[in-house]
Design a protein around this motif. Structure first.
Motif, PDB file in Angstrom:
ATOM      1  N   SER A  86       0.818  -1.212   0.000  1.00 54.24           N
ATOM      2  CA  SER A  86       0.000   0.000   0.000  1.00 54.24           C
ATOM      3  C   SER A  86       0.855   1.267   0.000  1.00 54.24           C
ATOM      4  CB  SER A  86      -0.931   0.007   1.208  1.00 54.24           C
ATOM      5  OG  SER A  86      -0.180  -0.001   2.402  1.00 54.24           O
ATOM      6  N   TYR A 118      -0.455   5.520  -4.491  1.00 58.39           N
ATOM      7  CA  TYR A 118      -1.565   6.190  -3.817  1.00 58.39           C
ATOM      8  C   TYR A 118      -2.734   6.265  -4.789  1.00 58.39           C
ATOM      9  CZ  TYR A 118       0.108  10.228  -6.432  1.00 58.39           C
ATOM     10  OH  TYR A 118       0.499  11.070  -7.424  1.00 58.39           O
ATOM     11  N   ASP A 119      -3.906   6.452  -4.239  1.00 55.64           N
ATOM     12  CA  ASP A 119      -5.132   6.524  -5.024  1.00 55.64           C
ATOM     13  C   ASP A 119      -5.310   7.946  -5.523  1.00 55.64           C
ATOM     14  OD1 ASP A 119      -7.552   6.102  -6.197  1.00 55.64           O
ATOM     15  OD2 ASP A 119      -8.649   5.705  -4.338  1.00 55.64           O
ATOM     16  N   VAL A 120      -5.239   8.138  -6.840  1.00 54.21           N
ATOM     17  CA  VAL A 120      -5.337   9.469  -7.399  1.00 54.21           C
ATOM     18  C   VAL A 120      -6.773   9.994  -7.431  1.00 54.21           C
ATOM     19  CG1 VAL A 120      -3.260   9.251  -8.770  1.00 54.21           C
ATOM     20  CG2 VAL A 120      -5.456   8.608  -9.756  1.00 54.21           C
ATOM     21  N   SER A 121      -7.729   9.107  -7.242  1.00 55.33           N
ATOM     22  CA  SER A 121      -9.114   9.565  -7.260  1.00 55.33           C
ATOM     23  C   SER A 121      -9.494  10.250  -5.956  1.00 55.33           C
ATOM     24  CB  SER A 121     -10.067   8.399  -7.533  1.00 55.33           C
ATOM     25  OG  SER A 121      -9.989   7.448  -6.504  1.00 55.33           O
ATOM     26  N   ARG A 122      -8.704  10.008  -4.892  1.00 57.78           N
ATOM     27  CA  ARG A 122      -8.932  10.688  -3.612  1.00 57.78           C
ATOM     28  C   ARG A 122      -7.912  11.797  -3.476  1.00 57.78           C
ATOM     29  NH1 ARG A 122      -8.421   6.834   1.053  1.00 57.78           N
ATOM     30  NH2 ARG A 122      -6.847   5.871  -0.256  1.00 57.78           N
ATOM     31  N   SER A 123      -8.346  13.033  -3.432  1.00 55.42           N
ATOM     32  CA  SER A 123      -7.404  14.161  -3.349  1.00 55.42           C
ATOM     33  C   SER A 123      -7.284  14.684  -1.952  1.00 55.42           C
ATOM     34  CB  SER A 123      -7.852  15.274  -4.269  1.00 55.42           C
ATOM     35  OG  SER A 123      -7.770  14.840  -5.592  1.00 55.42           O
TER      36      SER A 123
END
Length: 75
Positions: free
Chosen positions: A66, A70-75
């Motif tokens: 993990s 990182y998740d780019v959809s969560r800013s």
């Protein structure tokens, strides 16, 4: 023309066999044995920024999957 196709097929099979070997062993791909130190050159590479102990620290530390992205959809 048939020789060219045959050569591409052979090379493709070799690449496929090597990739299956890497996947099955689940080991990271390593560099050559010795590198710059084997040549007698006591210099550091650009990757470690002049701190040769940083390479050992990076290789010895375990990183959680993990932490690799990182998740780019969560800013």
């Amino acid at each position: 023309m048939i020789e060219l196709i045959f050569a591409f097929l052979i090379m493709g099979l070799i690449i496929l066999a090597m990739s299956v070997g890497v996947i099955v062993t689940r080991k990271p791909i390593k560099g050559s044995c010795g590198g710059i130190a084997a040549l007698g050159m006591d210099t550091s590479c650009d990757i470690c920024g002049g701190d040769t102990s940083k390479c050992d620290e990076e290789n010895s530390s375990q990183v959680a999957p993990s932490d690799l992205g990182y998740d780019v959809s969560r800013s």
